[in-house]
Design a protein around this motif. Structure first.
Motif, PDB file in Angstrom:
ATOM      1  N   GLU A 146      -2.736   4.124  -3.228  1.00  0.00           N
ATOM      2  CA  GLU A 146      -2.688   3.038  -4.200  1.00  0.00           C
ATOM      3  C   GLU A 146      -2.550   1.722  -3.456  1.00  0.00           C
ATOM      4  OE1 GLU A 146      -0.393   4.948  -8.028  1.00  0.00           O
ATOM      5  OE2 GLU A 146       0.399   3.129  -7.127  1.00  0.00           O
ATOM      6  N   VAL A 147      -3.318   0.748  -3.863  1.00  0.00           N
ATOM      7  CA  VAL A 147      -3.165  -0.604  -3.330  1.00  0.00           C
ATOM      8  C   VAL A 147      -2.714  -1.441  -4.526  1.00  0.00           C
ATOM      9  CG1 VAL A 147      -4.271  -2.468  -2.065  1.00  0.00           C
ATOM     10  CG2 VAL A 147      -5.136  -0.130  -1.831  1.00  0.00           C
ATOM     11  N   ILE A 197       0.858  -1.190   0.000  1.00  0.00           N
ATOM     12  CA  ILE A 197       0.000   0.000   0.000  1.00  0.00           C
ATOM     13  C   ILE A 197       0.893   1.239   0.000  1.00  0.00           C
ATOM     14  CG2 ILE A 197      -1.703   1.305   1.351  1.00  0.00           C
ATOM     15  CD1 ILE A 197      -2.644  -1.411   2.494  1.00  0.00           C
ATOM     16  N   ILE A 198       0.585   2.166  -0.886  1.00  0.00           N
ATOM     17  CA  ILE A 198       1.283   3.455  -0.885  1.00  0.00           C
ATOM     18  C   ILE A 198       0.236   4.524  -0.594  1.00  0.00           C
ATOM     19  CG2 ILE A 198       2.729   5.067  -2.187  1.00  0.00           C
ATOM     20  CD1 ILE A 198       3.407   2.733  -4.069  1.00  0.00           C
ATOM     21  N   GLU A 199       0.384   5.218   0.537  1.00  0.00           N
ATOM     22  CA  GLU A 199      -0.545   6.326   0.809  1.00  0.00           C
ATOM     23  C   GLU A 199       0.218   7.628   0.694  1.00  0.00           C
ATOM     24  OE1 GLU A 199      -0.396   8.367   3.551  1.00  0.00           O
ATOM     25  OE2 GLU A 199       0.300   7.204   5.280  1.00  0.00           O
ATOM     26  N   LEU A 200      -0.421   8.636   0.104  1.00  0.00           N
ATOM     27  CA  LEU A 200       0.252   9.914  -0.161  1.00  0.00           C
ATOM     28  C   LEU A 200      -0.613  11.045   0.402  1.00  0.00           C
ATOM     29  CD1 LEU A 200      -0.005   8.033  -3.026  1.00  0.00           C
ATOM     30  CD2 LEU A 200       1.867   9.537  -3.632  1.00  0.00           C
ATOM     31  N   ILE A 260       0.484  14.767  10.494  1.00  0.00           N
ATOM     32  CA  ILE A 260       1.518  14.412  11.467  1.00  0.00           C
ATOM     33  C   ILE A 260       1.577  12.919  11.797  1.00  0.00           C
ATOM     34  CG2 ILE A 260       1.806  16.710  12.492  1.00  0.00           C
ATOM     35  CD1 ILE A 260       0.019  15.930  14.738  1.00  0.00           C
ATOM     36  N   ASP A 261       0.523  12.162  11.492  1.00  0.00           N
ATOM     37  CA  ASP A 261       0.587  10.730  11.815  1.00  0.00           C
ATOM     38  C   ASP A 261       0.808   9.909  10.538  1.00  0.00           C
ATOM     39  OD1 ASP A 261      -2.076  11.642  11.183  1.00  0.00           O
ATOM     40  OD2 ASP A 261      -2.824   9.651  11.667  1.00  0.00           O
ATOM     41  N   ALA A 262       1.522   8.828  10.685  1.00  0.00           N
ATOM     42  CA  ALA A 262       1.760   7.928   9.552  1.00  0.00           C
ATOM     43  C   ALA A 262       1.841   6.494  10.087  1.00  0.00           C
ATOM     44  CB  ALA A 262       3.082   8.284   8.860  1.00  0.00           C
ATOM     45  N   PRO A 263       1.306   5.506   9.361  1.00  0.00           N
ATOM     46  CA  PRO A 263       0.577   5.688   8.112  1.00  0.00           C
ATOM     47  C   PRO A 263      -0.810   6.263   8.360  1.00  0.00           C
ATOM     48  CG  PRO A 263       0.442   3.409   8.787  1.00  0.00           C
ATOM     49  CD  PRO A 263       1.320   4.088   9.784  1.00  0.00           C
ATOM     50  N   SER A 264      -1.540   6.550   7.295  1.00  0.00           N
ATOM     51  CA  SER A 264      -2.886   7.111   7.444  1.00  0.00           C
ATOM     52  C   SER A 264      -3.840   6.067   8.003  1.00  0.00           C
ATOM     53  CB  SER A 264      -3.399   7.580   6.084  1.00  0.00           C
ATOM     54  OG  SER A 264      -3.631   6.453   5.265  1.00  0.00           O
ATOM     55  N   ILE A 266       2.017  -6.849   5.578  1.00  0.00           N
ATOM     56  CA  ILE A 266       1.670  -5.939   4.460  1.00  0.00           C
ATOM     57  C   ILE A 266       2.526  -4.681   4.606  1.00  0.00           C
ATOM     58  CG2 ILE A 266      -0.154  -4.556   3.381  1.00  0.00           C
ATOM     59  CD1 ILE A 266      -2.173  -6.597   4.636  1.00  0.00           C
ATOM     60  N   ARG A 267       3.285  -4.351   3.559  1.00  0.00           N
ATOM     61  CA  ARG A 267       4.140  -3.164   3.610  1.00  0.00           C
ATOM     62  C   ARG A 267       3.322  -1.923   3.290  1.00  0.00           C
ATOM     63  NH1 ARG A 267       9.048  -3.847   6.103  1.00  0.00           N
ATOM     64  NH2 ARG A 267       9.547  -6.040   5.877  1.00  0.00           N
ATOM     65  N   ILE A 268       3.448  -0.906   4.144  1.00  0.00           N
ATOM     66  CA  ILE A 268       2.729   0.359   3.928  1.00  0.00           C
ATOM     67  C   ILE A 268       3.754   1.482   3.805  1.00  0.00           C
ATOM     68  CG2 ILE A 268       0.991   1.948   4.804  1.00  0.00           C
ATOM     69  CD1 ILE A 268      -0.199  -0.292   6.471  1.00  0.00           C
ATOM     70  N   HIS A 269       3.680   2.231   2.717  1.00  0.00           N
ATOM     71  CA  HIS A 269       4.626   3.320   2.441  1.00  0.00           C
ATOM     72  C   HIS A 269       3.882   4.653   2.531  1.00  0.00           C
ATOM     73  CE1 HIS A 269       7.212   0.126   0.675  1.00  0.00           C
ATOM     74  NE2 HIS A 269       6.045  -0.363   0.313  1.00  0.00           N
ATOM     75  N   SER A 270       4.428   5.598   3.297  1.00  0.00           N
ATOM     76  CA  SER A 270       3.763   6.895   3.472  1.00  0.00           C
ATOM     77  C   SER A 270       4.576   7.986   2.787  1.00  0.00           C
ATOM     78  CB  SER A 270       3.641   7.224   4.965  1.00  0.00           C
ATOM     79  OG  SER A 270       2.827   6.261   5.605  1.00  0.00           O
ATOM     80  N   VAL A 271       3.956   8.680   1.850  1.00  0.00           N
ATOM     81  CA  VAL A 271       4.593   9.800   1.135  1.00  0.00           C
ATOM     82  C   VAL A 271       3.983  11.091   1.680  1.00  0.00           C
ATOM     83  CG1 VAL A 271       4.909  10.862  -1.141  1.00  0.00           C
ATOM     84  CG2 VAL A 271       4.837   8.359  -0.926  1.00  0.00           C
TER      85      VAL A 271
END
Ligand code: NAP
Length: 268
Positions: free
Chosen positions: A220-221, A153-156, A162-166, A205-210
């Motif tokens: 995007e999933v 998952i890529i969240e942007l 201020i918090d991550a991931p969403s 599950i890898r979660i990436h925060s932009v």
């Protein structure tokens, strides 16, 4: 004032989401009356002047006094992870049902709210994402997880978050995990040359925060299988995208019980 109108207070009213909510309530929802506006950032200021819409309210920095003088039915909170729990507890003490848009509330806080909600007889509605398209994205991702086990998952978001991931990314991951279970993806011997390069790990599950200026809220999933990938993407291009969901939540919360999490639980 109409006696059948729902009476609403907004906390975080001078923030980006709070201002958008105040405008939407005043302009788009005649059956909802804004009776209180709380935000220390602009305390004492005229709300109408701040949001550019005619309205007769002063912004306060004292939620308790606003609740005790306004006979509110619902509190909408768009503050920050430090303030939200206190605001929601205060609302329940006054018999007011909180609709929580703020993300970052942890499981301990939610458990506290469950107890208070049971005691007060008012529900708490927590909505990590008010955009109806985002709710559909989570639903589609859950369905795809039946057929694709590998997913990232890529969240942007804008760079002031201020918090991550969403909250949406976590909720998406939870939905996928309920369908496919937990396991370690990728090469068993993979390692990071830079800490965090593979993102956060939630049940495998890898979660990436932009975080970048110019963005609002996007996700995007990406599912991968033999010889194919499937990408499900949602973009909130303006904060208006959240408002139909916020108005729906205000209308529905008084008919709920306990703590309810997610807009999907109040959508037909
Ligand atoms: P923001 O622009 O920083 O606004 C937050 C506002 O809350 C600020 O004016 C802040 O004042 C104020 N505040 C802080 N403590 C308060 C308190 N105790 N009582 C009343 N107001 C207080 O943030 P935003 O972009 O509007 O986002 C707010 C929250 O909503 C975040 O958690 C964000 O992740 C979430 N969000 C949710 C959705 C959704 O669909 N659920 C969508 C977008 C955003 P100071 O600046 O003085 O602290």
């Amino acid at each position: 004032m109409n006696e059948n109108q729902l009476r609403v207070v907004i906390t975080g009213v001078a923030g980006k989401m709070g201002m958008e909510t105040a405008k939407a309530v005043i302009k788009e929802a005649p059956e909802i009356q804004l009776v209180g506006a709380v935000d220390p950032r602009k305390a004492g200021m005229d709300l109408g002047e701040l949001i550019g819409v005619k309205c007769d309210l002063k912004i306060s920095d004292d939620l308790s006094s606003v609740l005790s003088s306004s006979s509110a039915d619902v509190l909408v909170d768009f503050t920050n992870p430090q303030a939200v729990l206190h605001n929601a507890k205060t609302a329940l003490e006054y018999g007011v049902a909180p609709v929580i848009g703020t993300t970052g509330l942890d499981s301990v806080g939610i458990a506290e709210l469950e107890k208070l909600a049971a005691r007060s007889g008012k529900a708490v509605l927590i909505v990590p994402n008010f955009a109806i398209g985002a709710v559909l994205m989570m639903d589609f991702a859950r369905r795809a997880a039946q057929y694709f086990k590998d997913v990232e998952i890529i969240e942007l978001h804008h760079n002031q978050k201020i918090d991550a991931p969403s909250g949406t990314a976590l909720k998406t991951a939870q939905g996928i995990q309920e369908v496919r279970g937990s396991f370690k993806q990728g090469h068993p011997d993979e390692y990071e040359k830079i800490t965090g390069a593979r993102g956060g790990d939630w049940e495998g599950i890898r979660i990436h925060s932009v975080r970048l200026p110019g963005l609002i809220a996007h996700q995007e999933v990406i599912f991968g299988g033999a010889g194919q990938t499937l990408t499900i993407r949602h973009d909130s291009l303006h904060r208006e995208s959240f408002m139909p969901g916020v108005i729906l939540a205000i209308r529905k919360v008084l008919g709920l019980k306990g703590v309810v999490i997610g807009l999907e639980n109040i959508m037909d």
